[in-house]
Design an enzyme around this catalytic site. Structure first.
Site, PDB file in Angstrom:
ATOM      1  N   GLU A   1     -56.773 -10.091 -59.078  1.00 53.20           N
ATOM      2  CA  GLU A   1     -57.115 -10.801 -60.297  1.00 53.20           C
ATOM      3  C   GLU A   1     -57.359 -12.827 -59.410  1.00 53.20           C
ATOM      4  O   GLU A   1     -57.780 -13.332 -60.203  1.00 53.20           O
ATOM      5  CB  GLU A   1     -55.768 -10.824 -60.927  1.00 53.20           C
ATOM      6  CG  GLU A   1     -55.907  -9.602 -61.892  1.00 53.20           C
ATOM      7  CD  GLU A   1     -56.719 -10.884 -63.185  1.00 53.20           C
ATOM      8  OE1 GLU A   1     -58.247 -10.251 -63.182  1.00 53.20           O
ATOM      9  OE2 GLU A   1     -56.207 -10.871 -63.965  1.00 53.20           O
TER      10      GLU A   1
ATOM     11  N   THR B   1     -63.137 -17.767 -65.881  1.00 49.66           N
ATOM     12  CA  THR B   1     -62.077 -18.253 -66.315  1.00 49.66           C
ATOM     13  C   THR B   1     -61.479 -19.389 -65.862  1.00 49.66           C
ATOM     14  O   THR B   1     -61.082 -20.613 -65.611  1.00 49.66           O
ATOM     15  CB  THR B   1     -61.309 -17.099 -65.597  1.00 49.66           C
ATOM     16  OG1 THR B   1     -61.812 -15.723 -66.777  1.00 49.66           O
ATOM     17  CG2 THR B   1     -59.772 -16.966 -66.115  1.00 49.66           C
TER      18      THR B   1
END
Lengths: 317, 317
Positions: free
Chosen positions: A130, A183
């Site tokens: 991630e 993000t």
């Protein structure tokens, strides 16, 4: 003998759940990716095929590849793994697309290797994947993708994850407006400090939400789905956010907020029928904006990544 | 017919519980004040006697008086109330001395009037008494004093209080060093802002503590009893804090922190015997400092303010 090949379903997830920024998340029942993993004698990670999204095949540039490499590095296994990824969760949607791939990679690989690692250890490996997507090793999507249900990350250092009880009627509605929102950009908008009063209100709501989940008190859940820190900033990037929130709450949603770092938004409801009603209200409210969107209505999945036959995709719009 | 006179036991309380600044609190079983309340035809609140502490008898300068006045004002009752207060909790100790009086006053008066108000409404009245003591209408001691057990204040505006499950083995140890520390001074030390990272860690711990309480996972409770915001500042005002914390944890405490705004400190344990051991360790660690102290070892009280015959005072040192 363990099998040497496995196909898994990797659920989409909603991170944050309004007040629980960076710590809470839940797994969706009917939305997710598929992956096929195959042990091989050749060391290292090879991604042989990706369908449904234009993502890098090079392992070190792909979250699933990085996550699998992190696991392999400490596993003592001399061979490697081949992976095929079938994306159904659009990258950048805010419902854990990269987390699903990272979680699927480590859960599948762990299963093929005879389960040497705990779910918390797998979360750590997946979070290192991630980091590639968001610039920091976040685990608020990978934790629910691996544990299923509703998860709390009590601490990142050390990683400490707990399952929170999920009331059986809880359902989620997700609307994914097809706009791009990275993000890392979405994070950079946030202020680095908050007032102590904002903090007190936020941890009061986190406490209220978790208490409401354990006691199945849907009214308390509803009152606790409040975010005075992140939502006021990030919602500015999501066209029609206020209109959608109003429509969801008027249609009976317990709460409404941004899924992860957006642009997807989510509502929680008490029951499947209210979820469909909220879904209809969101469609109606968003149609006039002319922005294409996907809509998902889903129960909370009690399981995280799992053998593929139990998965399905319930996109309804 | 309701009785016109009532004697109540008002439990001492521990507010904050490390991570839960301003939102969490618990009621102690064996430590508290007594109050006698008597309805009278003469309107208003009269405090006829206070034993065990030099506190003002004028109602508008006494937390119990202010709390009772707040209730009377909206009750529609034409008469008034007389109160006698027997203090056992030393004012300024940090275990809810003023909250016990405020809670006792409103609970007792509500009972005499036939229970027109809910516990949350009573908490609001009592908090207006607390404002006199701390400069702000705090409810993190009055909520557990009224509800009993472990309470969460999800929100102050509007006031929203939930009971949190208390695992049956949970015990508390409180050491009250007899030094003066005013709540209002102790609050003024706190910074008005915190970093977002501190906030995330704190609400992760609040979530972990509440999850641990509901699942009776004492290890998770222990890991969650952490406070990176208030304790580092306020502990500087408590002589020997570090030494006491070390002694408590070494003796098996689940966690250790400041009770409310201090100067009392508390430990939580799994069981009564470990609580006594931690109590002994704290006595041994604090003796050499030459500061007089009281020590209490107590279960968590499932009840808040109650008719007096069930109360007791278990001070052991």
């Amino acid at each position: 003998m363990n099998p040497t090949e496995l196909r898994v379903f990797c659920p989409a997830t909603i991170a944050n759940l309004s007040c629980g920024f960076d710590v809470l998340g839940l797994a969706l029942e009917g939305v997710g990716d598929y992956m096929t993993l195959r042990l091989s004698e050749q060391p290292g990670v090879r991604i042989t095929r990706i369908s449904g999204g234009s993502l890098p095949l090079e392992a070190e540039r792909n979250v699933a590849g990085v996550a699998a490499q992190a696991l392999l590095r400490v596993s003592g296994y001399g061979g490697g793994v081949e992976m095929e990824i079938e994306k159904h969760i659009l990258p950048g949607s805010g419902i854990g697309s990269s987390a699903a791939s990272a979680a699927g990679a480590v859960w599948g690989l762990n299963t093929l290797l005879g389960n040497p690692f705990t779910l918390t250890e797998l979360t750590g490996f997946a979070a290192s994947g991630e980091a590639l997507a968001s610039g920091a090793p976040h685990a608020d999507n990978v934790a629910p993708a691996l544990f299923g249900g509703i998860t709390l990350i009590r601490s990142y250092t050390p990683l400490d994850i707990a399952r929170v009880h999920c009331p059986p009627l809880l359902h989620a509605v997700v609307l994914h407006p097809q706009i791009e929102l990275k993000t890392s950009d979405s994070r950079s908008l946030l202020k680095k400090t908050i007032t102590l009063q904002q903090g007190i209100r936020q941890w009061g709501n986190v406490g209220g939400l978790i208490t409401g989940l354990f006691t199945e008190d849907y009214d308390l859940i509803s009152r606790s789905l409040e975010d005075g820190i992140v939502e006021p900033v990030r919602s500015l990037l999501i066209p029609g956010f206020g209109k959608l929130k109003e429509a969801a709450l008027q249609a009976g949603a317990l709460g409404f907020g941004i899924s992860g770092s957006g642009p997807s938004v989510f509502a929680l409801t008490r029951g499947a029928q209210p979820a469909r009603q909220v879904g209809e209200a969101l469609k109606e409210a968003y149609g006039p904006l002319g922005i294409p969107f996907n809509l998902y209505v889903s129960a909370v999945s009690p399981q995280g990544v799992r053998p593929a036959e139990t998965g399905q995709n319930d996109q309804i719009a």
